[in-house]
Design a protein around this motif. Structure first.
Motif, mmCIF file in Angstrom:
data_model
loop_
_atom_site.group_PDB
_atom_site.id
_atom_site.type_symbol
_atom_site.label_atom_id
_atom_site.label_comp_id
_atom_site.label_asym_id
_atom_site.label_seq_id
_atom_site.Cartn_x
_atom_site.Cartn_y
_atom_site.Cartn_z
ATOM 1 N N LEU A 42 0.821 -1.205 0.000
ATOM 2 C CA LEU A 42 0.000 0.000 0.000
ATOM 3 C C LEU A 42 0.859 1.261 0.000
ATOM 4 O O LEU A 42 0.526 2.249 -0.657
ATOM 5 C CB LEU A 42 -0.945 0.002 1.202
ATOM 6 C CG LEU A 42 -2.087 -1.002 1.143
ATOM 7 C CD1 LEU A 42 -2.879 -0.982 2.445
ATOM 8 C CD2 LEU A 42 -2.998 -0.716 -0.035
ATOM 9 N N GLU A 43 1.961 1.238 0.734
ATOM 10 C CA GLU A 43 2.860 2.386 0.732
ATOM 11 C C GLU A 43 3.465 2.615 -0.655
ATOM 12 O O GLU A 43 3.587 3.758 -1.101
ATOM 13 C CB GLU A 43 3.979 2.191 1.760
ATOM 14 C CG GLU A 43 3.527 2.329 3.191
ATOM 15 C CD GLU A 43 4.622 2.032 4.192
ATOM 16 O OE1 GLU A 43 5.769 1.733 3.775
ATOM 17 O OE2 GLU A 43 4.334 2.101 5.391
ATOM 18 N N GLU A 44 3.815 1.538 -1.352
ATOM 19 C CA GLU A 44 4.350 1.671 -2.709
ATOM 20 C C GLU A 44 3.308 2.241 -3.661
ATOM 21 O O GLU A 44 3.615 3.118 -4.472
ATOM 22 C CB GLU A 44 4.841 0.314 -3.217
ATOM 23 C CG GLU A 44 6.082 -0.186 -2.530
ATOM 24 C CD GLU A 44 6.449 -1.601 -2.954
ATOM 25 O OE1 GLU A 44 5.765 -2.180 -3.823
ATOM 26 O OE2 GLU A 44 7.442 -2.121 -2.403
ATOM 27 N N ARG A 45 2.079 1.769 -3.561
ATOM 28 C CA ARG A 45 1.011 2.285 -4.420
ATOM 29 C C ARG A 45 0.763 3.769 -4.135
ATOM 30 O O ARG A 45 0.521 4.556 -5.046
ATOM 31 C CB ARG A 45 -0.281 1.509 -4.202
ATOM 32 C CG ARG A 45 -0.294 0.151 -4.825
ATOM 33 C CD ARG A 45 -1.637 -0.495 -4.651
ATOM 34 N NE ARG A 45 -1.647 -1.838 -5.188
ATOM 35 C CZ ARG A 45 -2.694 -2.625 -5.150
ATOM 36 N NH1 ARG A 45 -3.816 -2.205 -4.598
ATOM 37 N NH2 ARG A 45 -2.633 -3.845 -5.654
ATOM 38 N N GLU A 46 0.781 4.137 -2.860
ATOM 39 C CA GLU A 46 0.565 5.525 -2.482
ATOM 40 C C GLU A 46 1.677 6.415 -3.051
ATOM 41 O O GLU A 46 1.408 7.505 -3.558
ATOM 42 C CB GLU A 46 0.512 5.639 -0.961
ATOM 43 C CG GLU A 46 0.210 7.034 -0.462
ATOM 44 C CD GLU A 46 0.113 7.073 1.052
ATOM 45 O OE1 GLU A 46 0.637 8.036 1.628
ATOM 46 O OE2 GLU A 46 -0.470 6.148 1.628
ATOM 47 N N ALA A 47 2.907 5.952 -2.968
ATOM 48 C CA ALA A 47 4.030 6.721 -3.497
ATOM 49 C C ALA A 47 3.901 6.895 -5.014
ATOM 50 O O ALA A 47 4.151 7.990 -5.542
ATOM 51 C CB ALA A 47 5.347 6.040 -3.148
ATOM 52 N N LYS A 48 3.495 5.847 -5.717
ATOM 53 C CA LYS A 48 3.304 5.951 -7.166
ATOM 54 C C LYS A 48 2.177 6.922 -7.505
ATOM 55 O O LYS A 48 2.282 7.708 -8.450
ATOM 56 C CB LYS A 48 2.997 4.577 -7.761
ATOM 57 C CG LYS A 48 4.195 3.657 -7.798
ATOM 58 C CD LYS A 48 3.819 2.295 -8.348
ATOM 59 C CE LYS A 48 5.002 1.345 -8.308
ATOM 60 N NZ LYS A 48 4.651 0.002 -8.782
ATOM 61 N N ALA A 49 1.095 6.883 -6.743
ATOM 62 C CA ALA A 49 -0.029 7.788 -6.989
ATOM 63 C C ALA A 49 0.395 9.233 -6.737
ATOM 64 O O ALA A 49 0.022 10.136 -7.499
ATOM 65 C CB ALA A 49 -1.209 7.413 -6.104
ATOM 66 N N GLU A 50 1.166 9.491 -5.698
ATOM 67 C CA GLU A 50 1.648 10.844 -5.428
ATOM 68 C C GLU A 50 2.578 11.318 -6.546
ATOM 69 O O GLU A 50 2.526 12.481 -6.951
ATOM 70 C CB GLU A 50 2.369 10.886 -4.086
ATOM 71 C CG GLU A 50 1.445 10.772 -2.900
ATOM 72 C CD GLU A 50 2.189 10.715 -1.574
ATOM 73 O OE1 GLU A 50 3.440 10.803 -1.580
ATOM 74 O OE2 GLU A 50 1.516 10.578 -0.549
ATOM 75 N N TYR A 51 3.409 10.428 -7.040
ATOM 76 C CA TYR A 51 4.311 10.783 -8.140
ATOM 77 C C TYR A 51 3.519 11.164 -9.389
ATOM 78 O O TYR A 51 3.799 12.174 -10.042
ATOM 79 C CB TYR A 51 5.257 9.615 -8.427
ATOM 80 C CG TYR A 51 6.155 9.860 -9.612
ATOM 81 C CD1 TYR A 51 7.259 10.704 -9.506
ATOM 82 C CD2 TYR A 51 5.895 9.257 -10.839
ATOM 83 C CE1 TYR A 51 8.076 10.940 -10.594
ATOM 84 C CE2 TYR A 51 6.705 9.488 -11.938
ATOM 85 C CZ TYR A 51 7.800 10.331 -11.804
ATOM 86 O OH TYR A 51 8.599 10.571 -12.880
ATOM 87 N N ARG A 52 2.501 10.358 -9.714
ATOM 88 C CA ARG A 52 1.665 10.658 -10.877
ATOM 89 C C ARG A 52 0.933 11.984 -10.701
ATOM 90 O O ARG A 52 0.801 12.765 -11.646
ATOM 91 C CB ARG A 52 0.669 9.533 -11.128
ATOM 92 C CG ARG A 52 1.278 8.307 -11.750
ATOM 93 C CD ARG A 52 0.197 7.353 -12.241
ATOM 94 N NE ARG A 52 -0.700 6.930 -11.165
ATOM 95 C CZ ARG A 52 -0.656 5.742 -10.572
ATOM 96 N NH1 ARG A 52 0.239 4.852 -10.947
ATOM 97 N NH2 ARG A 52 -1.496 5.442 -9.622
ATOM 98 N N ALA A 53 0.450 12.257 -9.488
ATOM 99 C CA ALA A 53 -0.251 13.514 -9.229
ATOM 100 C C ALA A 53 0.680 14.706 -9.405
ATOM 101 O O ALA A 53 0.310 15.730 -9.972
ATOM 102 C CB ALA A 53 -0.834 13.494 -7.823
ATOM 103 N N ARG A 54 1.930 14.580 -8.935
ATOM 104 C CA ARG A 54 2.905 15.651 -9.115
ATOM 105 C C ARG A 54 3.237 15.866 -10.585
ATOM 106 O O ARG A 54 3.407 16.988 -11.024
ATOM 107 C CB ARG A 54 4.180 15.348 -8.314
ATOM 108 C CG ARG A 54 4.084 15.828 -6.888
ATOM 109 C CD ARG A 54 5.441 15.733 -6.213
ATOM 110 N NE ARG A 54 5.329 14.627 -5.250
ATOM 111 C CZ ARG A 54 6.132 13.579 -5.188
ATOM 112 N NH1 ARG A 54 7.144 13.463 -6.008
ATOM 113 N NH2 ARG A 54 5.938 12.649 -4.298
ATOM 114 N N GLU A 55 3.342 14.769 -11.322
ATOM 115 C CA GLU A 55 3.663 14.865 -12.749
ATOM 116 C C GLU A 55 2.523 15.531 -13.534
ATOM 117 O O GLU A 55 2.766 16.264 -14.485
ATOM 118 C CB GLU A 55 3.959 13.478 -13.323
ATOM 119 C CG GLU A 55 5.274 12.895 -12.876
ATOM 120 C CD GLU A 55 6.453 13.719 -13.337
ATOM 121 O OE1 GLU A 55 6.473 14.147 -14.502
ATOM 122 O OE2 GLU A 55 7.360 13.937 -12.504
#
Length: 58
Positions: A42-55
């Motif tokens: 879940l932490e990995e998925r959250e980090a990927k989602a935050e990265y996509r949101a920043r991009e």
């Protein structure tokens, strides 16, 4: 409870350790699979989602 059953019904044979060991292994595996590894995923998925949101903001 197992200790009481063991000493009441068959005090000459000490067998309550065997089910306790089995339950301990089962509970440990449940903890590792159910909490630790899922939490990491879940932490990995959250980090990927935050990265996509920043991009997308850029």
């Amino acid at each position: 409870m197992l200790i009481a059953i063991n000493f009441i019904y068959s005090p000459e044979v000490i067998w309550f350790f065997y089910p306790l060991i089995g339950w301990g292994i089962g509970i440990s595996m449940h903890y590792l699979f159910g909490l630790r590894w899922v939490e990491k995923e879940l932490e990995e998925r959250e980090a990927k989602a935050e990265y996509r949101a920043r991009e997308m903001k850029k």
